[in-house]
Design an enzyme around this catalytic site. Structure first.
Site, short mmCIF file in Angstrom:
data_model
loop_
_atom_site.label_atom_id
_atom_site.label_comp_id
_atom_site.label_asym_id
_atom_site.label_seq_id
_atom_site.Cartn_x
_atom_site.Cartn_y
_atom_site.Cartn_z
N LYS A 36 21.79 37.09 35.64
CA LYS A 36 22.21 35.77 36.16
C LYS A 36 23.57 35.38 35.58
CE LYS A 36 18.54 33.49 34.70
NZ LYS A 36 17.63 34.53 34.15
N ARG A 111 13.83 25.97 35.95
CA ARG A 111 12.91 27.02 35.53
C ARG A 111 11.46 26.56 35.62
NH1 ARG A 111 16.85 29.82 31.95
NH2 ARG A 111 15.95 31.68 31.07
N ARG A 151 21.32 44.39 24.77
CA ARG A 151 22.45 43.45 24.92
C ARG A 151 23.06 43.07 23.57
NH1 ARG A 151 21.54 38.44 28.79
NH2 ARG A 151 19.86 37.90 27.35
N ARG A 184 21.45 38.31 20.37
CA ARG A 184 20.76 37.03 20.46
C ARG A 184 19.39 37.12 19.77
NH1 ARG A 184 20.98 34.98 26.62
NH2 ARG A 184 18.86 34.36 26.05
N ARG A 195 9.17 35.60 27.10
CA ARG A 195 10.05 35.02 28.13
C ARG A 195 9.58 35.44 29.53
NH1 ARG A 195 15.63 37.03 25.90
NH2 ARG A 195 16.61 35.85 27.58
P1 AMP Z 1 18.77 32.11 29.04
O1 AMP Z 1 20.07 32.18 28.30
O2 AMP Z 1 18.92 31.57 30.41
O3 AMP Z 1 18.00 33.40 28.99
O4 AMP Z 1 17.87 31.03 28.24
C1 AMP Z 1 17.54 31.24 26.87
C2 AMP Z 1 16.43 30.29 26.47
O5 AMP Z 1 16.87 28.93 26.61
C3 AMP Z 1 15.16 30.35 27.31
O6 AMP Z 1 14.28 31.41 26.89
C4 AMP Z 1 14.56 28.98 27.05
O7 AMP Z 1 13.98 28.89 25.77
C5 AMP Z 1 15.81 28.10 27.05
N1 AMP Z 1 16.14 27.61 28.41
C6 AMP Z 1 17.21 27.95 29.18
N2 AMP Z 1 17.19 27.32 30.36
C7 AMP Z 1 16.06 26.55 30.35
C8 AMP Z 1 15.46 25.69 31.29
N3 AMP Z 1 16.00 25.48 32.51
N4 AMP Z 1 14.30 25.08 30.94
C9 AMP Z 1 13.73 25.27 29.73
N5 AMP Z 1 14.24 26.09 28.80
C10 AMP Z 1 15.40 26.73 29.10
#
Ligand code: AMP
Length: 243
Positions: A36, A111, A151, A184, A195
């Site tokens: 994404k 999400r 990553r 990360r 996740r």
């Molecule tokens: P990402 O970088 O998109 O993989 O997001 C990393 C982490 O941030 C996720 O595993 C969640 O803990 C949190 N997160 C990101 N976007 C959301 C969202 N829209 N709603 C809730 N938690 C989020």
């Protein structure tokens, strides 16, 4: 040129170049590691609209030690989702900025169904003239796992490497900045599994929400980056015409 693509978008050998169309709000859904963030950056170059990554915004809050960051840090480390109210408020503040006027790419939001309903309400009448369209990037499970656990990011220029698929020239060092690459905290196999559980339980219904409204398309994410981007552009324009 593909018949499903408007005259303003140029497709060259499976690759989308600059487009003058007004893209409107675009939601990038899909499992963790599906690309994404990478695709959002491609779309920024094509449409000149901002990428709004809720993951990046949350990580920024964690790094700055804000109240939101303090609340989110442990939840993110476990691979769970941050409560809707906190994320919605953060997105609301970001959408007030003027660079969102022609559209934006919401990367990783909504999400949950709660977030999707909140967004519908937030966009209100705008939904009629320039509806949200949602795209899911599809990648198989083993590939997602390799992408996540391999990553590595440069903390200075944010370039993303993968130790299996596109490593830096010197192990652990950014080719551009010479900085030490970081992983990360949530990019481990164990957290990835959590996740994925959160994705399947909470985000899959979001896909259905947009699918039933005819505002959803799936794009094959197991291809070269420019081809995926071209697929997303074509899907967005097809959905816009149908809206
Ligand atoms: P990402 O970088 O998109 O993989 O997001 C990393 C982490 O941030 C996720 O595993 C969640 O803990 C949190 N997160 C990101 N976007 C959301 C969202 N829209 N709603 C809730 N938690 C989020």
């Amino acid at each position: 040129m593909s018949s499903s693509v408007s005259s303003e978008t140029h497709m060259e050998a499976g690759r989308a170049t600059e487009s003058d169309t007004v893209p409107g709000p675009i939601l990038l859904l899909g499992a963790p590691g599906g690309g994404k963030g990478t695709q959002a950056k491609e779309l920024v170059k094509i449409w000149h609209i901002p990428q709004i990554s809720t993951g990046d915004l949350l990580r920024g809050n964690v790094a700055q030690g804000t109240n939101l960051g303090k609340m989110a840090k442990e939840i993110m480390a476990r691979g769970e989702l941050v409560p809707d109210s906190l994320v919605d408020e953060m997105v609301a503040a970001r959408l007030l900025e003027p660079d969102t006027a022609r559209g934006y790419i919401l990367d990783g939001f909504p999400r949950t169904l709660g977030q999707a309903h909140w967004l519908d309400g937030r966009l209100g009448a705008q939904i009629e003239s320039l509806p949200v369209v949602a795209i899911s990037i599809q990648v198989n499970y083993n590939q997602l796992l390799r992408r996540i656990t391999g990553r590595r990011n440069c903390p200075v220029c944010q370039t993303i490497y993968n130790i299996y698929m596109h490593p830096s020239q010197r192990e652990g060092i950014c080719d551009v900045e010479g900085a030490e690459l970081v992983q990360r905290a949530d990019d481990t196999e164990e957290v990835f599994k959590e996740r994925m559980r959160a994705y399947e339980a909470l985000t899959a219904p979001v896909v259905e929400h947009y699918r039933t409204q005819g505002r959803f398309a799936e794009v094959d994410g197991d291809r070269p980056i420019p081809e995926i981007a071209a697929g997303i552009v074509a899907a967005v324009e097809r959905l816009r015409k149908a809206a």
